[in-house]
Design a protein around this motif. Structure first.
Motif, PDB file in Angstrom:
ATOM      1  N   GLU A 289       0.827  -1.216   0.000  1.00 46.67           N
ATOM      2  CA  GLU A 289       0.000   0.000   0.000  1.00 46.67           C
ATOM      3  C   GLU A 289       0.853   1.253   0.000  1.00 46.67           C
ATOM      4  O   GLU A 289       1.940   1.289   0.580  1.00 46.67           O
ATOM      5  CB  GLU A 289      -0.859   0.060   1.273  1.00 46.67           C
TER       6      GLU A 289
ATOM      7  N   GLY B 190      -0.029   5.777   0.233  1.00 44.27           N
ATOM      8  CA  GLY B 190      -1.084   6.584   0.838  1.00 44.27           C
ATOM      9  C   GLY B 190      -0.617   7.973   1.178  1.00 44.27           C
ATOM     10  O   GLY B 190       0.408   8.453   0.663  1.00 44.27           O
TER      11      GLY B 190
ATOM     12  N   ALA C 283      -5.048   5.045   2.833  1.00 42.87           N
ATOM     13  CA  ALA C 283      -4.189   4.101   2.106  1.00 42.87           C
ATOM     14  C   ALA C 283      -4.837   3.721   0.777  1.00 42.87           C
ATOM     15  O   ALA C 283      -6.064   3.712   0.658  1.00 42.87           O
ATOM     16  CB  ALA C 283      -3.961   2.846   2.948  1.00 42.87           C
TER      17      ALA C 283
ATOM     18  N   PRO D 232      -4.122   0.668  -2.501  1.00 41.99           N
ATOM     19  CA  PRO D 232      -3.271  -0.472  -2.861  1.00 41.99           C
ATOM     20  C   PRO D 232      -2.231  -0.072  -3.896  1.00 41.99           C
ATOM     21  O   PRO D 232      -2.496   0.798  -4.736  1.00 41.99           O
ATOM     22  CB  PRO D 232      -4.256  -1.495  -3.453  1.00 41.99           C
TER      23      PRO D 232
END
Ligand code: GRF
Length: 197
Positions: free
Chosen positions: A139, A141, A161, A163
């Protein structure tokens, strides 16, 4: 309808150096009924920042002063003067590419927030998305945090977050994170101001 004193939005300044997409999200959210802040000034160290024109078109007063040839302390004192003159109570850094002097940070302690494009404490500084991809992180973010004298180190107040997908480049990941930044920053700032006044 007139707002009662306790509902009066607090004056916020946004500091930018570039395109100002987070600034735009903050301005738009600040105009919604019930938002606890109102953007009263957009200031920049880069007189050519694209975001300045966007702010002006939105009817927000702007202040631009190049940092070139000035010490960090002298430049920050100029910005500080503009913020104080505008009656600012909170400062939101939004793509502001200047390290701040300790005096400036101390003067706005607890009243200055930043958005950083990583899941802090991972990847302080630059090239956050490239570093997250290279590390094989699942992840990426963004984080909204209080600003302290150490870069990207203050208390994190909100994170989002996304992916990291196969084939992601720093650019594709940045685009996906930016969508979250535009949602997270106004929301986190509003919550913080409602809590701290
Ligand atoms: C954003 O990714 C923000 O997280 C980082 O710098 C970028 C600024 O983009 N601090 P913009 O100027 O808000 O479009």
């Amino acid at each position: 309808m007139a707002k009662s004193a306790e509902n009066t939005p607090v004056p916020l300044a946004i500091l930018i150096s570039g395109r100002g997409s987070n600034m735009t999200a903050l301005i738009e959210a600040g105009r919604a009924e019930g938002c606890p802040y109102e953007v009263v000034l957009v200031a920049s160290n880069n007189p050519d920042a694209a975001g300045l024109a966007i702010a002006r078109d939105a009817g927000i007063p702007t202040f631009a002063h190049s940092h070139k040839g000035l010490s960090r302390e002298d430049f920050d004192a100029i910005i500080d003067g503009a913020l104080r003159k505008a009656g600012v109570r909170y400062v939101a850094l939004a793509g502001y590419m200047r390290i701040l002097s300790e005096a400036f940070v101390t003067g706005w302690a607890g009243h200055m927030l930043n958005i950083h494009p990583s899941l802090l404490p991972r990847y302080k500084g630059l090239d956050t998305h490239g570093r997250a991809i290279a590390a094989g992180d699942p992840e990426g973010g963004c984080s909204v945090h209080l600003v302290t004298p150490t870069l990207d180190d203050g208390e994190v107040i909100a994170q989002a977050a996304v992916p990291i997908l196969p084939g992601d480049t720093p650019e594709t990941l940045a685009q996906r994170v930016l969508v979250e930044e535009h949602r997270l920053y106004p929301e986190a700032l509003a919550t913080y101001i409602r809590t701290h006044g």
